[in-house]
Every structure is written in C-alpha cells, then in structure tokens.
Design a protein around this motif. Structure first.
Motif, PDB file in Angstrom:
ATOM      1  N   PRO A 153       0.821  -1.242   0.199  1.00 55.36           N
ATOM      2  CA  PRO A 153      -0.098  -0.058  -0.043  1.00 55.36           C
ATOM      3  C   PRO A 153       0.764   1.186   0.026  1.00 55.36           C
ATOM      4  O   PRO A 153       1.990   1.226   0.310  1.00 55.36           O
ATOM      5  CB  PRO A 153      -0.933  -0.188   1.220  1.00 55.36           C
ATOM      6  CG  PRO A 153       0.300  -0.913   2.158  1.00 55.36           C
ATOM      7  CD  PRO A 153       0.845  -1.976   1.128  1.00 55.36           C
ATOM      8  N   LEU A 154       0.107   2.372  -0.351  1.00 58.19           N
ATOM      9  CA  LEU A 154       0.978   3.681  -0.410  1.00 58.19           C
ATOM     10  C   LEU A 154      -0.044   4.777   0.236  1.00 58.19           C
ATOM     11  O   LEU A 154      -1.319   4.691  -0.084  1.00 58.19           O
ATOM     12  CB  LEU A 154       1.359   4.143  -1.563  1.00 58.19           C
ATOM     13  CG  LEU A 154       2.135   5.561  -1.787  1.00 58.19           C
ATOM     14  CD1 LEU A 154       3.320   5.284  -1.337  1.00 58.19           C
ATOM     15  CD2 LEU A 154       1.950   5.981  -3.179  1.00 58.19           C
ATOM     16  N   SER A 155       0.186   5.334   1.266  1.00 61.25           N
ATOM     17  CA  SER A 155      -0.544   6.574   1.913  1.00 61.25           C
ATOM     18  C   SER A 155      -0.035   7.933   1.634  1.00 61.25           C
ATOM     19  O   SER A 155       1.428   8.147   1.262  1.00 61.25           O
ATOM     20  CB  SER A 155      -0.582   6.315   3.462  1.00 61.25           C
ATOM     21  OG  SER A 155      -1.299   5.104   3.919  1.00 61.25           O
ATOM     22  N   CYS A 156      -0.814   8.896   1.536  1.00 58.08           N
ATOM     23  CA  CYS A 156      -0.287   9.981   1.226  1.00 58.08           C
ATOM     24  C   CYS A 156      -0.685  11.295   2.375  1.00 58.08           C
ATOM     25  O   CYS A 156      -2.212  11.038   2.767  1.00 58.08           O
ATOM     26  CB  CYS A 156      -0.650  10.517  -0.130  1.00 58.08           C
ATOM     27  SG  CYS A 156      -0.193  12.378  -0.817  1.00 58.08           S
ATOM     28  N   LEU A 157      -0.172  12.048   2.900  1.00 58.44           N
ATOM     29  CA  LEU A 157      -0.407  13.143   3.815  1.00 58.44           C
ATOM     30  C   LEU A 157      -0.402  14.453   3.214  1.00 58.44           C
ATOM     31  O   LEU A 157       0.588  14.718   2.443  1.00 58.44           O
ATOM     32  CB  LEU A 157       0.169  13.209   4.859  1.00 58.44           C
ATOM     33  CG  LEU A 157      -0.038  12.319   6.337  1.00 58.44           C
ATOM     34  CD1 LEU A 157      -0.007  10.552   5.601  1.00 58.44           C
ATOM     35  CD2 LEU A 157       1.035  12.346   7.779  1.00 58.44           C
ATOM     36  N   PHE A 158      -1.320  15.471   3.246  1.00 58.55           N
ATOM     37  CA  PHE A 158      -1.200  16.878   3.104  1.00 58.55           C
ATOM     38  C   PHE A 158      -1.206  17.670   4.167  1.00 58.55           C
ATOM     39  O   PHE A 158      -2.125  17.202   5.160  1.00 58.55           O
ATOM     40  CB  PHE A 158      -2.271  17.100   2.115  1.00 58.55           C
ATOM     41  CG  PHE A 158      -2.123  17.237   0.374  1.00 58.55           C
ATOM     42  CD1 PHE A 158      -1.103  16.345   0.064  1.00 58.55           C
ATOM     43  CD2 PHE A 158      -2.687  17.843  -0.484  1.00 58.55           C
ATOM     44  CE1 PHE A 158      -0.350  16.189  -1.282  1.00 58.55           C
ATOM     45  CE2 PHE A 158      -2.279  18.004  -1.599  1.00 58.55           C
ATOM     46  CZ  PHE A 158      -1.324  17.169  -2.033  1.00 58.55           C
ATOM     47  N   ILE A 159      -0.238  18.448   4.552  1.00 55.03           N
ATOM     48  CA  ILE A 159      -0.216  19.281   5.676  1.00 55.03           C
ATOM     49  C   ILE A 159      -0.349  20.510   5.464  1.00 55.03           C
ATOM     50  O   ILE A 159       0.571  21.290   4.665  1.00 55.03           O
ATOM     51  CB  ILE A 159       1.125  18.891   6.449  1.00 55.03           C
ATOM     52  CG1 ILE A 159       1.295  17.406   6.842  1.00 55.03           C
ATOM     53  CG2 ILE A 159       1.289  19.682   7.900  1.00 55.03           C
ATOM     54  CD1 ILE A 159       2.684  16.858   7.211  1.00 55.03           C
TER      55      ILE A 159
END
Length: 376
Positions: A222-228
């Motif tokens: 899997p691959l997760s993405c965060l926008f901060i």
C-alpha cells in the motif's frame, strides 16, 4: 670462470633486475590506472569517499587512509547527511578554513617519508603507529581543497628520496572527482530540493509519486499520502514578517525529516503546504502518523524577532491506496486521485475547526475498460 663469462653473468643479473623492476612498476601503474577508472566512474560523493577511505586501504595495503576536505559553505557536508565514515575516527574531516591544510602543506607539494611527531598527529590523529606516509595535496584551480593521507606501518613504504609522480597524478584525479561529484549532486539538488525547507519541491514530488505507485504495484504494497497545511500562516507573515514565516517553514521541514522514515518522501507542495508519501503504510498507520505530526507541530515553539514565543497548528488530510486499487490502474489517474483526496481531507479539516486530521478514501481507480470487459 673467465672474465668475459663473469661480466656476462653480471650483465644477465643486471638485466634480470631491470626487467623485474620494470614489470613491478608496470604492475603498480596498472593498479593505479584501474583505480583511476573507478574514481572517474563515481557520480555520488558518498560512493567516492567509500572508494577512497575503504577500498584504497585494502587495494593498496595501507595501514590508514585519511581525508581532510576544505568545505567552508557545507557544500559537501549537505550531501552527506547519512554518511558514516569508516573507523577509526578522523578518517574524514571537514574544515571551514585552510589553517590545518596550510600547516600540513607550507607549499602545495607531496610530502613522503617518516613524519615528525606533530605532523603525524595532524595527519593521523587516530593512527599513531603509521611509520611512513605520503601526504597528497588536493588542488583545484590553484586552490588547496583538501589533503589525502596514505599511511603505512612499513617504514620503507614511502621515502622522501623517491619520486611519486603516479601518486601525484592520482591526487589530481581525486581532486577533480571530488569537485565533480559535489557540483553534479548540488545541481541535481537544486532541481529537486526546496532550498528553504531542505525537503523535495513540488516538481520532484509529482515525479516521485508515479515511481512510488509503480513500486507499490510491483511489490503489491500500500501507499499512503498526507497533505499538511499550516493554519493561519498568512497571519504569521502579516504579524511577524516574512523572515519569521520562512523560519516557521524551515522548522516544519526539519521536524518532518526528523519524525519520518528515510524511505518517506517529504515535499513542500505549496506556500505553506507539505506533502508526504508513506510507502508500505496502511490507512490506520497513516492516521496515527498524521496525528503524531499534528501534535509535534502544535508543541513546536517558535520565536519572533523580539524573541517572544508563539505556536502554530496544522490541518492534515490523509488518503490511502491499497495494492488492489493499483491492479491494471492508470498510475497517472491514481496519482491525481491521491492528491485530490488528500487535498479534500485538508479542506475538511479546515472546515471542522483546523488543527485536526481528516481521512478521505480514494475513489475507485479501476479503468472503465476493465469494467466494460467485465460487463461483456
């Protein structure tokens, strides 16, 4: 034995010695030539340093190999954040001025033979049993950029009475290679790194997300993405000035690098927005990481120009792509969907009061062609 026979024997003996010496010299020159080819083939500074500091020692049967580099602007050190020099200590040293180099080389010429006690402490501070050495000045464009020290426990290995043109030539090659590696890597960094925060820039992120999705697809991970997105950042600039705003952004970049894995990709995606890719990370873990980062940012104390402390918070959007969603998917479309979902998460976090984490699921990424074939 007659006088002619005796003279002939002496001549044959002298010829044999000369032939042996020529063969030995040819072997030495060949070994140096092979090493120079390897030096010139290095594209990264850490690879070059490993070759010089580790393989030189084994290849040339040396007791110690030390290197001093003149690096006043941290051009080399910035490229070696994770590099660990070989033991013993002081095998690699950086200096901000040329005082040490000038004390080793009053004139920029190779020094060979047994060293005086003070000079030995300068050249080999962690290896006192060096009995002979060659100290090589590294010079580029008439500037002394470093010093390479080859040490041996054989007192006859290096002598001030012998000529070492081949070693001097190799020192020139090493100086060129060091300069080339630093210049090439810094040029590459300028194209992919945001100079203020020292994390990747948007252009680099947009390229890397496709590579990460391709890697996830191959390995079925899997691959997760965060926008901060920093809350009320415009007020920081308005109230404290852009210098303090830059200080905040730089601090956030360092905080993210400190609290994330080496394999995670961190980028400054917009003015006060950062994007993070988390390879092999599911949604539950990504939410946990997001909340940890949110708390770390909130706990961070920043000082304005009057040394008065203040804090800042962040709204974080998270999305997750499973390995199943990558099957037969258009990776460009998946990348677009990931960025949109993470951005929607930020928008939702802002709507719900800021200083929070919101998860947004990824929409279906299967291509319509697959659905049509399935229906047929």
């Amino acid at each position: 034995m007659g006088p002619f026979d005796k003279e002939n024997k002496e001549l044959r003996r002298a010829l044999h010695l000369l032939t042996s010496k020529a063969e030995r010299n040819q072997s030495i020159l060949q070994s140096f030539f092979e090493m120079e080819i390897r030096l010139l083939g290095c594209n990264k500074l850490d690879e070059l340093l490993d070759l010089i500091l580790i393989e030189f020692r084994e290849y040339f049967r040396l007791t110690a190999v030390n290197l001093v580099l003149f690096d006043p602007e941290n051009a080399a050190r910035d490229l070696l954040e994770d590099y660990v020099p070989p033991e013993p200590g002081h095998s690699l040293r950086f200096v901000n001025n040329q005082r040490l180099l000038k004390s080793i080389f009053p004139t920029p010429e190779l020094r060979a033979g047994e060293l005086s006690s003070p000079l030995k402490k300068l050249a080999f501070p962690s290896t006192p049993f060096v009995l002979s050495s060659a100290l090589l000045p590294l010079v580029r464009q008439n500037c002394l950029i470093g010093s390479l020290h080859l040490g041996s426990n054989d007192p006859g290995r290096y002598s001030q009475h012998l000529d070492y043109n081949y070693i001097s030539h190799m020192a020139s090659v090493i100086a060129v290679c060091i300069e080339n590696c630093i210049n090439q890597q810094n040029l590459k960094r300028l194209s992919i790194i945001d100079m203020l925060t020292k994390v990747h820039n948007r252009r680099s992120f947009d390229q890397e997300i496709i590579k990460e999705l391709s890697r996830s697809s191959r390995h079925q991970t899997p691959l997760s993405c965060l926008f901060i997105d920093l809350d009320y950042f415009k007020l920081v600039n308005d109230k404290y000035g852009h210098q303090i705003g830059d200080k905040v952004l730089s601090s956030i970049g360092q905080l993210l690098k400190k609290n994330l894995r080496k394999t995670d990709l961190i980028a400054r995606y917009g003015g006060e927005e950062f994007a993070v890719l988390l390879p092999n990370c599911n949604s539950e873990k990504a939410i946990e990481i997001g909340n940890n980062l949110r708390q770390k940012i909130l706990q961070m104390i920043i000082h304005n120009s009057d040394s008065k402390p203040f804090r800042i918070s962040a709204s974080i959007g998270i999305t997750y792509c499973s390995s199943e969603q990558l099957l037969q998917a258009d990776l460009d479309q998946v990348a677009h969907n990931i960025l949109k979902a993470a951005d929607d998460g930020v928008y939702l976090a802002k709507q719900n009061g800021r200083n929070r984490v919101e998860y947004q699921p990824l929409p279906d990424t299967q291509p319509r062609l697959t659905e049509s074939l399935h229906s047929a």
